[in-house]
Design a protein around this motif. Structure first.
Motif, short mmCIF file in Angstrom:
data_model
loop_
_atom_site.label_atom_id
_atom_site.label_comp_id
_atom_site.label_asym_id
_atom_site.label_seq_id
_atom_site.Cartn_x
_atom_site.Cartn_y
_atom_site.Cartn_z
N GLU B 216 0.82 -1.21 0.00
CA GLU B 216 0.00 0.00 0.00
C GLU B 216 0.85 1.25 0.00
N ALA B 217 2.02 1.15 0.61
CA ALA B 217 2.92 2.30 0.65
C ALA B 217 4.32 1.82 0.98
N ASP B 297 4.55 4.66 7.51
CA ASP B 297 3.93 4.99 6.22
C ASP B 297 3.27 6.36 6.21
N PRO B 336 2.94 6.47 -1.18
CA PRO B 336 1.77 5.59 -1.35
C PRO B 336 1.77 4.98 -2.75
N ARG B 339 -3.88 3.38 -5.74
CA ARG B 339 -5.00 2.65 -5.14
C ARG B 339 -5.73 1.78 -6.13
#
Lengths: 421, 421
Positions: B216-217, B297, B336, B339
């Protein structure tokens, strides 16, 4: 009863200390390198020769024993009375100070000279010794001088002990003219007392503004290596709850040590050396090793403390999943000084108007080797900022003279006065 | 919609990985020395040449750019569509593993080969890159390959950067045939996506028994040197209440770090390196220096954590009378991932019946340089015991094949299917 000796030749004392400090290996560090006078080196030989001349000038009969301890003797009228001995060691650590060891020798010579000049022949023989070695700075052994004199070390045991250049203690001793079978044996007959004058090497007297420290005991020491093994892992990809971090464990150990030590009166505990592996900023340390140095004047307290500490260490290591190995590598028992002598010193301080404090010696000294053989005592003078083993080592001329006043007054009582016991 | 690619050529994949691992400097450590393939060395050149041949055999058009990034291209039918890029780095740390970097290149080639053989010409051009450098193991710079490709580093900036033997990056680059003005520019035009396949280098997937990690990051990092200065003193003669012990202070710092880090979800904090002075068992340390490596993060959490921690450090140092200096020497912000891409990967894992977990990358990767330029994603496979940067680095053939299945399925969606947006 008693003769109060207020030693007032501080400048002469300091001049001798400065002369002695000139006998030092030329260090690369330049002017502020302090004194480096290691056993059986050229500066050591020159220093002992200078001291022999100084003793002779003071009217003392001079001799060396088989390992190079130098002794100046003021013969007493009673040939059967045991000898009263004072002195300290002539060797230094590397880049040390002028006073650690040297003060006790020069102060002893000054005291005997003053006593002889003022009071003549004593009833009991007085001797001042310049021990050849105490610091353990050249060879991996300490107390080579007092150890041989008290029979706890054997002058023939130096074959396996080597300095960093590979020279054995035996060879170095022979090269400086000692270690010969025909030379006088080191081991002494009966002694009436041993008294050592020394700088404190700590901050207590200065902080408490006391002029004289009266040593009640030389502390016992325990030293250990503590090894903690966990798992070396990536500092970024290993969550906190999936680590077995040897560094975090070691930190908890060190904090706990300090907390427990603060509760045990007069105990000191130190982590002086630490080594982590792999010792890289972005890797969780897989192993950490550190040293423990724990000291106290009571053997029972030392044992209790270490047992309790190591039980806690086991618990912490188990909780963290760390493998723990504790390896002892030095253990000495506390050595109490003679109560009658410390009482005499305390009374003399009072009569001399010198503020004083009973205390422990946290460092080891030649005196601890004599305590089983004869009544033994130590007299401390303040160290500026507690510094020793450094060119910054300093005590003022007045402080140094005060110590000699107490020593000379005590030696007078021991050697000149009729003994009631 | 979508084509599920279950990549089943695990043995071919592993054969290529093993062949690539043979291009390594012969280490003195013997058989178990792992892979050492530093930028612009002979093994590096041979490895890139081997990969160029492998790409060519896979039916890809091959080229090098000016700094030595190697690119294999599968031309799409739409000349105006932005390129879909995958790949990783060919260099290793010293005595590293077979997989860190290499897996993402070899996996990318295998995916493109499979796609071409099964589905023919894609709509959008697909490329696989073997970045010349990421680890920072030879020269004091990292991301030399992806940094030049994304325009964040300048290929002419290597004159001042030297390896341990004094060779500059510029000279080394020229000696291996790169760094010429007439060679293709590193900086790319518009990219449609960058996807990097990599081993996890952590224990999370293994402990959670998941087959795929979806990043995700990539965390942000802060690194500091912390220096504590107290007073070096004799371990025996300095009472506990008269010490300013830099080691005890450092231990309290490290314990406090661990306590605070445990409260901040997913933050990691590490003290990897420590150095005490004088680092002698019987001297209280006068100074202790240690490193801090803190990752999270969220930039806000990182800032908050460090501010809070350093306020506590100030308080502890003041209470203990220690002088504190905290020096930052590295700061990167969290990056990041896209998404939409992570959502696509998650769906593909479900369809492919692969267990998966969204997670953070605690380590830095080439992907973080692309995230500002184009939609970027990372796919992780489990690392045995979380080990990387070591000959012990290992993921099973099945785990490696699973990662390629996800990568190939994603690349299919990105390059072959009609884009709804």
């Amino acid at each position: 009863m008693g003769e109060l000796i207020q030693f007032d030749k501080a400048s002469e004392l300091c001049r001798l200390i400065d002369r002695l400090a000139e006998f030092s290996d030329i260090a690369e560090d330049g002017d502020n390198a302090g004194v480096t006078r290691l056993l059986y080196t050229q500066p050591w030989m020159e220093a002992q020769a200078f001291l022999a001349g100084t003793m002779s000038d003071a009217g003392l009969a001079v001799r060396f024993d088989r390992v190079g301890n130098l002794i100046g003797r003021l013969e007493g009228s009673d040939p059967d009375a045991p000898v009263i001995l004072t002195g300290s060691h002539v060797d230094t650590v590397r880049n040390g100070g002028k006073l650690d060891g040297a003060y006790g020798i020069v102060g002893g010579i000054a005291a005997l000279k003053h006593l002889k000049e003022t009071y003549g022949v004593p009833a009991r023989t007085l001797e001042v010794v310049s021990f050849c070695e105490e610091e353990g700075s050249r060879f991996p052994i300490a107390y080579w001088g007092s150890g041989n004199m008290t029979g706890q070390l054997d002058w023939r045991s130096g074959n396996e002990l080597r300095d960093t250049e590979g020279t054995s203690l035996q060879k170095a001793m022979e090269a400086s003219g000692f270690g010969l079978i025909e030379q006088p044996d080191c081991v002494r007959g009966e002694l009436g007392a041993f008294v050592e004058l020394h700088i404190e090497q700590g901050v207590i007297l200065e902080r408490m503004a006391k002029q004289i420290g009266i040593v009640e005991a030389i502390v016992g020491q325990r030293r250990y290596s503590v090894s903690l093994r966990g798992e070396a892992n990536h500092a970024g990809t290993t969550p906190m709850n999936m680590r077995t971090d040897a560094m975090a464990g070691a930190a908890e150990f060190i904090v706990r040590l300090e907390q427990l030590a603060a509760r045990a009166a007069s105990l000191v505990a130190t982590v002086g050396r630490i080594q982590a592996a792999p010792n890289i900023p972005n890797v969780i340390p897989g192993t950490v090793e550190f040293t423990l140095d724990i000291r106290h004047d009571s053997e029972r307290t030392l044992s209790w403390f270490c047992d309790y500490l190591f039980q806690e260490y086991e618990d912490i290591a188990n909780r963290r999943g760390l493998a723990l190995v504790i390896t002892p590598w030095l253990a000495t028992t506390p050595v109490p000084m003679n109560r009658s002598l410390t009482g005499q010193i305390e009374q003399l301080c009072g009569k001399l108007n010198l503020t004083h404090r009973r205390m422990f010696s946290g460092a080891g000294h030649d005196a601890q080797l004599f305590a089983e053989l004869c009544p033994t005592a130590m007299i401390f003078v303040p160290s500026k900022a507690g510094i020793s083993h450094s060119p910054e080592e300093y005590s003022s001329p007045e402080q140094l003279a005060d110590g000699v006043s107490v020593l000379a007054s005590l030696l007078y009582e021991l050697a000149y006065e009729e003994q009631s016991k």
